[in-house]
Design an enzyme around this catalytic site. Structure first.
Site, PDB file in Angstrom:
ATOM      1  N   ASN A 209      -4.738 -25.535 -17.295  1.00 31.10           N
ATOM      2  CA  ASN A 209      -5.600 -24.822 -17.824  1.00 31.10           C
ATOM      3  C   ASN A 209      -6.611 -24.256 -18.354  1.00 31.10           C
ATOM      4  OD1 ASN A 209      -5.459 -22.554 -20.663  1.00 31.10           O
ATOM      5  ND2 ASN A 209      -3.448 -22.374 -19.504  1.00 31.10           N
ATOM      6  N   ASP A 278       2.548 -19.721 -16.904  1.00 26.74           N
ATOM      7  CA  ASP A 278       3.903 -19.392 -17.015  1.00 26.74           C
ATOM      8  C   ASP A 278       4.770 -19.680 -16.679  1.00 26.74           C
ATOM      9  OD1 ASP A 278       2.019 -17.292 -18.211  1.00 26.74           O
ATOM     10  OD2 ASP A 278       1.374 -16.662 -16.258  1.00 26.74           O
ATOM     11  N   LYS A 288       5.707 -41.736 -10.967  1.00 25.77           N
ATOM     12  CA  LYS A 288       4.354 -41.677 -10.827  1.00 25.77           C
ATOM     13  C   LYS A 288       4.924 -41.715  -9.264  1.00 25.77           C
ATOM     14  CE  LYS A 288       0.161 -42.254  -8.887  1.00 25.77           C
ATOM     15  NZ  LYS A 288      -1.289 -43.225  -8.399  1.00 25.77           N
ATOM     16  N   PHE A 322      -3.400 -11.900 -26.321  1.00 28.26           N
ATOM     17  CA  PHE A 322      -4.445 -12.167 -25.424  1.00 28.26           C
ATOM     18  C   PHE A 322      -4.249 -11.467 -24.324  1.00 28.26           C
ATOM     19  CE2 PHE A 322      -6.276 -13.100 -29.810  1.00 28.26           C
ATOM     20  CZ  PHE A 322      -7.592 -13.526 -29.439  1.00 28.26           C
ATOM     21  N   LYS A 336       0.593  -4.614 -21.121  1.00 34.13           N
ATOM     22  CA  LYS A 336       1.434  -5.219 -22.141  1.00 34.13           C
ATOM     23  C   LYS A 336       1.066  -5.083 -23.263  1.00 34.13           C
ATOM     24  CE  LYS A 336      -0.030 -10.656 -22.797  1.00 34.13           C
ATOM     25  NZ  LYS A 336      -1.092 -11.103 -22.074  1.00 34.13           N
ATOM     26  N   LYS A 340       5.335  -5.610 -24.172  1.00 31.36           N
ATOM     27  CA  LYS A 340       5.526  -6.596 -24.811  1.00 31.36           C
ATOM     28  C   LYS A 340       5.817  -6.428 -26.394  1.00 31.36           C
ATOM     29  CE  LYS A 340       4.803  -9.979 -21.974  1.00 31.36           C
ATOM     30  NZ  LYS A 340       3.692 -10.657 -21.962  1.00 31.36           N
TER      31      LYS A 340
END
Length: 402
Positions: A209, A278, A288, A322, A336, A340
């Site tokens: 990301n 995730d 490959k 975060f 959250k 959590k």
């Protein structure tokens, strides 16, 4: 540093010449400096040089007692407000990590309760050797702090990380250490995760990301300045490790999970600022993947939810998560926080100008378990980190008064 007692331990490497300049600059800054040299260090620069620069006796031999009424290494150990080992060779790091006391430097350090800072200097391959890195990790666990070596041309001809940090920079770091007698995170251990994870598809391709890790690195840097013992877990290779911060390098979400689960028990506070994937490929190809006609379906499986797993622990540390969102930031952050079992969630809208990935600024809101929230304006990531850490301190202090 006016009137502070600094015990400078000089060990054997070509960077000893910088230690002479360091001695002079510490004295000019107002510190009282006493020098211990190893036998090897004396081959590079004469003890007389350090005696002239420090205006104090120089110690080289455990059995050379200059004053009969005192035991020198005990007297020096008690005298020091700070012990600074510069340059710190691979040899002295190894001795200190294993409790070996066979010379004036190591016996004095073992006998002292003063803070110890080390400024390594050595060949780049020596510094990267697993034994050296393991010894550094051990010393971090003892509470010792490190002034990371800089990169550049080394005396051996290599170019890389291993140069003793410049004396001016070391003096600045020592000055900052003494600048405030009240460091709000002194005695606390903080584990921080930063940056993206890298999920391998084949030897060429991977999923990741846009996280740069800058926010996590800023938190690590500011936490160290506030007196914390900081452990940083990250995949990031492009940012310098902040001074005084121990770093563990990982790549995948599973690597990060294992590292966090291994080390969280030693932490008083865990800050999960990393952008952990995730999902990860269910099948990793050893060779490959070749291009074929038509569409390709890549099957992904869920990774372990590190924040949620920590929230379930009976010995859960103070837990900060975060939330990088693009809509309904307040709603998702509050959900959250509860889901959590975190103590604090730092949320931002990454589509907002100045708050996205890779930038040097951020715009966040801090959500707390008591239902309150603290919105912060556009700030540099280091300024944002300072505010986050101050809110953590406030919350911990409030909890202690209950």
């Amino acid at each position: 540093m006016l009137g502070k007692n600094i015990l400078l331990c000089v060990t054997g490497g070509i960077a000893v010449y910088k230690a002479a300049a360091l001695t002079s600059k510490l004295v000019q800054a107002g510190a009282q400096v006493k020098v211990i040299m190893t036998e090897s260090a004396c081959h590079f620069v004469s003890p007389l040089t350090f005696q002239a620069l420090s205006r104090n006796d120089v110690y080289t031999n455990t059995f050379d007692e200059k004053h009969p009424e005192k035991i020198a290494h005990i007297d020096l150990a008690d005298w020091a407000d700070l012990i600074l080992v510069a340059p710190a060779t691979a040899n002295i790091i190894g001795k200190m990590a294993n409790g070996i006391a066979d010379d004036m430097v190591t016996t004095t350090i073992l006998a002292s309760t003063a803070p110890v800072w080390l400024a390594p200097a050595m060949n780049v391959h020596m510094y990267d050797h697993p034994a050296v890195q393991q010894n550094i990790s051990t010393l971090h666990q003892f509470g010792y702090q490190f002034i990371e070596p800089s990169e550049g041309y080394l005396a051996c001809g290599y170019v890389g990380k291993g140069r003793l940090e410049e004396p001016e920079k070391i003096v600045d770091i020592v000055s900052n250490f003494f600048r405030s007698d009240t460091k709000p995170l002194k005695g606390k251990t903080i584990l921080i995760t930063a940056g993206p994870t890298i999920e391998k598809i084949d030897p060429v391709r991977y999923i990741t990301n846009r996280s740069s890790g800058k926010m996590g690195f800023a938190l690590a840097e500011e936490a160290a300045k506030m007196g914390a013992n900081v452990l940083l877990i990250t995949s990031v290779e492009t940012l310098p490790i902040p001074n005084g911060v121990q770093c563990i390098k990982i790549r995948s979400a599973n690597d990060m999970y294992e590292a966090v689960m291994k080390h969280y028990k030693q932490a008083d506070i865990v800050i999960k600022s990393a952008a952990v994937a995730d999902y990860t490929p269910a099948l990793v190809f050893e060779q490959k993947m070749k291009k074929k006609d038509g569409e390709l379906t890549l099957r992904l499986e869920r990774t372990k939810d590190i924040l949620k797993e920590l929230g379930r622990k009976a010995d859960k540390p103070f837990l900060v998560g975060f939330a990088a969102e693009t809509e309904n930031v307040d709603t998702y952050a509050q959900q959250k926080l509860i889901k959590k079992n975190a103590d604090m969630i730092v949320a931002n809208n990454v589509s907002q100008t100045g708050a996205g990935f890779a930038g040097d600024t951020n715009i966040v809101t801090i959500f707390k378990r008591d239902g309150s929230s603290v919105p912060l304006p556009l700030l540099s990531k280091n300024e944002t980190a300072q505010h986050i850490l101050k809110e953590i301190c406030k919350t911990l202090e409030k909890d202690c008064r209950k």
